[in-house]
Write a protein that holds these residues in place. Structure first.
Motif: not given
Lengths: 223, 241
Positions: B110-112, B114-115
């Motif tokens: 998710r972080e990747e 979103s980034e």
């Protein structure tokens, strides 16, 4: 001769309040279980109706048209009087759950089908174009949108289901309407009995109906 | 990159694609133009199998996607599409629109997702709209989000199906600007459009279709200055006033 709403009749009812309370609780139980069954059947047959497979569509149509176009009373009578001839004896409570569950399942199937079909085709295509499978697209993209549209009509179905449990009175169903009827046919105090019974149904249905209205308004605002 | 070989498509009795042959090289920008009903949208929709060709073969990266057991969903992960009607997911925020498929389909964290999603939103000039819902955006903004959503899948091919046709005239340019910017990269693009300026500016190859057939294929110079077909000349005379 005393009027239909004479004071002593109300007192008699107050005295026998537990009869009505028992019926009221039975009606709530019947409604809760009936609604659970109706939702399960409705979602299953509703999704069959949105399928591309002709056989699934046909199964959906047969169920919906057959159930929607015959009276609930006859369906209940079939379960109660008909099935025993086939060697299937159901307790009257089960007849009630099955009766209203299957009946409203057909209406809920139509709500679900209409909800899914109201989601534009482009949504499914966008999901496909990103690599979603049919079921993945349904689960993450189509059904969440269909759900929002379906909530108000689903709540209306819940209201109708609660009211329709009163049909069970015709087969000694042990729910609210049955108790009201049998209590007042003993002493002929129909007036208070039916007024109170009506108010008890209202106390269940009105909050649900108001909730549906408020959801509808919210949907209008957000769209 | 994309090889279309002898493709025919029928909708019932309607013969909408007639023996289409087309090669799109890696990194090439191909613009498909033609009158309404010429089959150009059907052709581009065949390239990610939203429509299945009735006969013929389509190869993407040397994989026959029209074969019976072709890995269709896998192919679609690397062939992104931008639609005329945007088709953003209305129940998700802008950023969620960008991260949904990368996290669920490509299993990126998710972080990747979103980034990278935020960086693509920045690129289309809409980073501040990350938490908005599609209904709160203008048509032009929605289409830029749709392009960012497609980019966040890190595709090797981008298909654009009349991306500016549903837009108010004022908003067409902002979307075209993003597409022109995108065309500077190595990504392969197939664009169905009526925007002749865009075709002239970015196309390596212009395809002209009419009545389900490719009538003309060539460089923009050839196409706009020296078309062979009378039908092409007529079309251009009507559209370039």
């Amino acid at each position: 001769m005393p009027g239909p709403f004479a004071g002593f009749k109300w007192l008699a009812l107050l005295n026998d309040w537990s009869v009505f309370a028992e019926g009221f609780i039975q009606t709530i139980l019947l409604s809760a279980l009936g609604l659970t069954l109706a939702l399960g059947l409705g979602i299953f047959f509703g999704l069959l109706g949105t399928s591309q497979v002709k056989l699934f569509k046909l199964i959906n149509r047969v169920y919906v048209e057959f159930i929607q176009n015959t009276p609930l009373v006859i369906q209940i009578f079939f379960l109660y009087h008909g099935l025993p001839h086939l060697g299937i004896m159901l307790p009257v409570f089960a007849v009630g759950v099955l009766g209203v569950g299957v009946y409203h399942g057909a209406y809920i199937a139509e709500v679900i089908r209409a909800g899914v079909e109201s989601v534009p085709k482009g949504q499914l295509e966008a999901a496909y174009s990103q690599g979603f499978s049919y079921w993945g697209a349904m689960l993450h993209i189509v059904l969440p949108q269909a759900k929002r549209i379906s909530y108000p009509p689903l709540t209306n179905q819940a209201v109708n289901l609660i009211k329709n449990t009163s049909v069970l009175a015709m087969v000694a169903g042990g729910e609210l309407m049955y108790h009201a009827d049998s209590w007042s046919s003993n002493n002929l105090y129909y007036g208070p009995s039916y007024v109170i019974t009506g108010l008890l149904y209202l106390s269940l249905c009105f909050p649900l109906a108001s909730y549906a209205k408020s959801m509808e308004r919210k949907l209008e605002v957000s769209s | 990159m994309i090889k279309v070989q002898g493709v025919n498509k029928f909708f019932g009795p309607l013969h909408v694609l007639k023996d289409i042959n087309l090669n799109v090289g890696s990194g090439e920008k191909v613009v498909v133009i033609g009158p309404s009903g010429s089959g150009k949208s059907t052709l581009i929709r065949c390239m990610n199998l939203l429509e299945t060709p009735s006969t013929g073969q389509i190869m993407i990266d040397n994989i026959d996607i029209t074969a019976p057991k072709a890995p269709i969903t896998k192919m679609r992960e690397s062939v992104a599409m931008v639609f005329q009607q945007f088709n953003l997911y209305p129940h998700k925020t802008v950023l969620e629109n960008l991260t949904l498929a990368p996290t669920l389909i490509k299993k990126i964290s998710r972080e990747e997702a979103s980034e990278s999603g935020l960086s693509f939103l920045e690129r289309v000039g809409l980073k501040e709209k990350a938490d908005a819902y599609p209904a709160q955006l203008s048509g032009g903004q929605q289409q830029r989000v749709a392009i960012a959503r497609a980019l966040n899948m890190r595709p090797t091919v981008m298909l654009f199906d009349e991306p500016t046709s549903a837009l108010d005239p004022e908003m067409i340019q902002e979307v075209l600007d993003v597409m022109v910017d995108l065309a500077k990269e190595g990504i392969t693009m197939v664009v169905v459009t009526h925007e002749m300026g865009f075709a002239r500016q970015v196309a390596d190859q212009v395809i002209f279709m009419d009545e389900g057939k490719i009538l003309e294929k060539g460089s923009p110079e050839h196409f706009f200055t020296n078309p062979e077909h009378d039908r092409t000349k007529l079309f251009l005379s009507r559209i370039l006033r």
